[in-house]
Every structure is written in C-alpha cells, then in structure tokens.
Motif scaffolding. Sequence first.
Motif, PDB file in Angstrom:
ATOM      1  N   GLY A  42       0.806  -1.214   0.000  1.00  0.00           N
ATOM      2  CA  GLY A  42       0.000   0.000   0.000  1.00  0.00           C
ATOM      3  C   GLY A  42       0.835   1.258   0.000  1.00  0.00           C
ATOM      4  O   GLY A  42       0.376   2.327  -0.421  1.00  0.00           O
ATOM      5  N   ALA A  43       2.083   1.159   0.485  1.00  0.00           N
ATOM      6  CA  ALA A  43       3.016   2.291   0.500  1.00  0.00           C
ATOM      7  C   ALA A  43       4.416   1.730   0.363  1.00  0.00           C
ATOM      8  O   ALA A  43       4.864   0.923   1.189  1.00  0.00           O
ATOM      9  N   ILE A  44       5.111   2.126  -0.694  1.00  0.00           N
ATOM     10  CA  ILE A  44       6.399   1.509  -0.985  1.00  0.00           C
ATOM     11  C   ILE A  44       7.304   2.516  -1.691  1.00  0.00           C
ATOM     12  O   ILE A  44       6.836   3.447  -2.352  1.00  0.00           O
ATOM     13  N   GLY A  45       8.611   2.337  -1.505  1.00  0.00           N
ATOM     14  CA  GLY A  45       9.577   3.194  -2.171  1.00  0.00           C
ATOM     15  C   GLY A  45      10.914   2.509  -2.278  1.00  0.00           C
ATOM     16  O   GLY A  45      11.205   1.550  -1.545  1.00  0.00           O
TER      17      GLY A  45
ATOM     18  N   THR B  42       5.621   0.244 -11.969  1.00  0.00           N
ATOM     19  CA  THR B  42       4.636   1.217 -11.511  1.00  0.00           C
ATOM     20  C   THR B  42       3.712   0.597 -10.467  1.00  0.00           C
ATOM     21  O   THR B  42       3.869  -0.554 -10.069  1.00  0.00           O
ATOM     22  N   ALA B  43       2.726   1.370 -10.029  1.00  0.00           N
ATOM     23  CA  ALA B  43       1.928   1.018  -8.855  1.00  0.00           C
ATOM     24  C   ALA B  43       1.225  -0.321  -8.962  1.00  0.00           C
ATOM     25  O   ALA B  43       1.039  -1.021  -7.954  1.00  0.00           O
TER      26      ALA B  43
ATOM     27  N   LEU C   3      12.063  11.824  -8.158  1.00  0.00           N
ATOM     28  CA  LEU C   3      12.078  11.778  -6.697  1.00  0.00           C
ATOM     29  C   LEU C   3      11.438  10.515  -6.132  1.00  0.00           C
ATOM     30  O   LEU C   3      11.002  10.487  -4.979  1.00  0.00           O
ATOM     31  N   GLY C   4      11.375   9.468  -6.938  1.00  0.00           N
ATOM     32  CA  GLY C   4      10.775   8.216  -6.491  1.00  0.00           C
ATOM     33  C   GLY C   4       9.265   8.197  -6.513  1.00  0.00           C
ATOM     34  O   GLY C   4       8.646   7.229  -6.062  1.00  0.00           O
ATOM     35  N   ALA C   5       8.636   9.240  -7.063  1.00  0.00           N
ATOM     36  CA  ALA C   5       7.180   9.377  -6.989  1.00  0.00           C
ATOM     37  C   ALA C   5       6.428   8.669  -8.103  1.00  0.00           C
ATOM     38  O   ALA C   5       5.193   8.602  -8.060  1.00  0.00           O
ATOM     39  N   LEU C   6       7.130   8.120  -9.099  1.00  0.00           N
ATOM     40  CA  LEU C   6       6.444   7.486 -10.232  1.00  0.00           C
ATOM     41  C   LEU C   6       6.518   5.976 -10.203  1.00  0.00           C
ATOM     42  O   LEU C   6       5.706   5.305 -10.841  1.00  0.00           O
ATOM     43  N   GLY C   7       7.488   5.425  -9.491  1.00  0.00           N
ATOM     44  CA  GLY C   7       7.673   3.978  -9.483  1.00  0.00           C
ATOM     45  C   GLY C   7       9.087   3.635  -9.065  1.00  0.00           C
ATOM     46  O   GLY C   7       9.880   4.512  -8.705  1.00  0.00           O
TER      47      GLY C   7
ATOM     48  N   LYS D  94       0.796   5.268  -3.839  1.00  0.00           N
ATOM     49  CA  LYS D  94       1.574   4.339  -3.018  1.00  0.00           C
ATOM     50  C   LYS D  94       3.060   4.683  -2.992  1.00  0.00           C
ATOM     51  O   LYS D  94       3.785   4.252  -2.090  1.00  0.00           O
ATOM     52  N   PHE D  95       3.546   5.471  -3.984  1.00  0.00           N
ATOM     53  CA  PHE D  95       4.964   5.855  -3.989  1.00  0.00           C
ATOM     54  C   PHE D  95       5.221   7.193  -3.301  1.00  0.00           C
ATOM     55  O   PHE D  95       6.355   7.654  -3.255  1.00  0.00           O
TER      56      PHE D  95
END
Length: 428
Positions: free
Chosen positions: A36-39, A139-140, A163-167, A411-412
């Motif tokens: 649900g939340a990953i990076g 991706t998500a 910044l890690g926000a897309l995948g 989630k990212f």
Amino acid sequence: MTRELLNWAGNITYGAARLHRPGGVEELQELVAGSGAIGALGTRHSFNEIADRPGGDLVSLAGLPADFELDPARGTVTVGGGVRYGELSRWLHDRGYALPNLGSLPHISVAGACATATHGSGVANGNLATAVSGLELVTADGEIVVLSREKDGDRFAGAVVALGALGVVTRVVLDVVPSFEVRQYVYENLSWARMEEHFEEILSAAYSVGLFTGWTTGSGIDQVWVKRRDGDPGPWEPVPTWLGATAATADRHPLPGISAVNCTAQMGVPGPWYDRLPHFRLDFTPSSGEELQSEYLFPRRHALAALRALDAAGDVIAPVLQVSEIRTVAADDLWLSTSYREDTVAVHFTWKKDWPAVSRVIAVVEEALEPFEARPHWGKLFLMGPERLDSLYDRLPDFRRLATELDPTGKFRNPFLDARLFPGGSPS
C-alpha cells in the motif's frame, strides 16, 4: 524491520515497517503490486526523508542483477537500478567508454542520483540525470513501463528527475562517450575580489571546476579544484600562480588539516576520468558521516549577486559550517531538475552535525537567496514549502498529473513529497 535503519549521515531514522531486498524484477513486481506504500531505497545518501515510507515498505535494489549492456552503435549503456557509479565507471573504462560527468562521490547509486538531479561541475556539463536516455520502472500496479527520450519526448523529461514518486526504477539507459583522462590541480587562497573580477574565466577554465570557501570574513576562496580533460583546447595552462592564487604543493582535502588520502589524485597527475572527476576515491569512505548537507542552485545570471548575499551572511553561516563548494551545472529540459532551462551555479554546504543550529542558518541562507530564484537540491536539507517550490518549477502541475497517471493511489508518495509537491495529500 528487524533493526533500526539509518541514512548515511545518521540524521534520519527510516520509519518503514519492512525492508525488502528482491533478487529479481519479478519478485519486485509482486512486492510493489501487493504493497500500500512503498519506495526504493538507494545508497541512503539523502539527508532528508525523501526515500522513507513510514509504516510501509522500502525496497533495496542492491540484490538485482547489474545487467551491464553496452551499445556502441547508439552510444549508450544500460544498467540495473541498484548499480553504483563506481562499479559502472570501471566497467565502462575497461571497454574504452566513459560517462560525461560524475558527482563528488562515486559511492552513490545511478538511479537514486538521477532521480534527485545530483550533479558534478562544468559550464558545459548537465547534471547526472541529463545522461539518461531511457528508463524502465515498475509502476503502482506492478507492471513494467519503459520510457525513452527518443520515443516519449516531453513526457520522458518529466519522468527522469522524479524523486521516487512514479515507481521503482529497475533499469537505466545512459549516454556514454569515449574514455578520457583528466589532470587535476588545486590552487589556494584566491581573493574574493579576483574571484568576482574573473568569475566566468575561472569557472570556464577547465572541464570541471569547484571553488571551496568557509564564508569567513575576508577569507575569499580557500581552494580552487581544476579538472582538465587531456586534449581539450583552451587558453588555460597550469602555472605556479593563477590570478593571485598559488598552486598547492601536495594533494589537498577540501577541509584544511585533513589528510588527502581519500581524495582523488591531484598535482597534474593524469588519470582516468572516473578517478579524477569525483573529489573522493571509491576505495575509501569519504568521511564518517558526521555532517549534514544543503545545496542551492540559482541561474548563473544571478551568480555574483547571490554569492555577495551569502558572503554578507558569512558571520551566521561560518560557525556551523565545515566547508562550502561553488560549482556550475548546464541547463536541461527535465521538469524537476534544479537546472531546468537555466545554466546554474550551485552552492553546497557541508554543515556540522547540529540540526537545531543548522536549521536556523538554513533559514538565513534561504532568505538571502530568495531574490535569486534558488532551488534546493532535492536530496538535501531545506525548509522551502510548496508555495515557494511551485513558483520555482513551472512544470510541477504537469508532474502532478504524470504522477497521478502512473500512481493513482499514491503508493509511492510519502509525507516528505506530500508536504512539498502534493500539498493536497495522497489520493485515497
């Protein structure tokens, strides 16, 4: 998470509940799809919470195959997302190729450095992300998306510094050039007046130039590091005295009084690009991590005015500073790049490890630089909020739309990104 996980400097304790180290891309896809939340966690060299996912999952890509693939016809190399610049550089050099530029440290990961627009120096050199010509990311939904400069154009320009926000970036395609040698020289005690009078000449003297100062009253520039590529034409030649500064008589560390054993060789000794463009050698840890870092990049047209503003605040800056470096970065078209459509000057601050004191000084620095369109380095410490960042990045609305397209549930994202780029919060 089985034990406390810290960043390199030890100023950030990650709040993620789990750390994963997948051995392959398929395993990574399953992790992403089920979370649900990953990076992605790179080499942990960021000084803020940009990589953290509190209560969620962090993924180290160090276990993925390096997958080096050289394409001489296209002038590119493809590497796995966990590869570090040091290992890639030696592999490339052994085959007669080089990357256009490197940062101060070869210890950092390619994917992480490019995602935050990390850079080296040189009036004609873009940041490290400008060498990226292709990306593969998970991706998500756990699917793989492939983007390229050639095929995706402007959309690709929005995805490189992300910044890690897309995948999670699993593979990166980088432009390469023929291998080259560099000679490095250090000059000491350049006066502030000479620096101002010859600013463009100094920064353009070689392939890469960096100026170190402590911002103490009357100190000027303590060291000028000149990295000259063999075979480059130009009027500059190494001389015993240059603009009143004197050539160092032995290798130097940027911090006075510290052994230069972990620094790359100087004194005009020729060496391969990967062992001269960084300030620090791959074989050594550059420091114990007892430091904090900030950095601001502003248009070169504002350079002297901005530097004067910082010099005027020197009495506040110097007591909490270890060293500061002034460098140049060429303009690019990457949406969230700190050099987006502007040739820039970067001022880096290595602070003492005292966040309460440093945070007060950062506020002074940001106030001094506000008239000059200064953008903070995404992976370092800054205080700017979303309104100021919105005014500095014309393409932020486009980036938000791209992030929503590739990651509709957020989630990212994390509190750091939400507070600065997505002030409306993560989508439900």
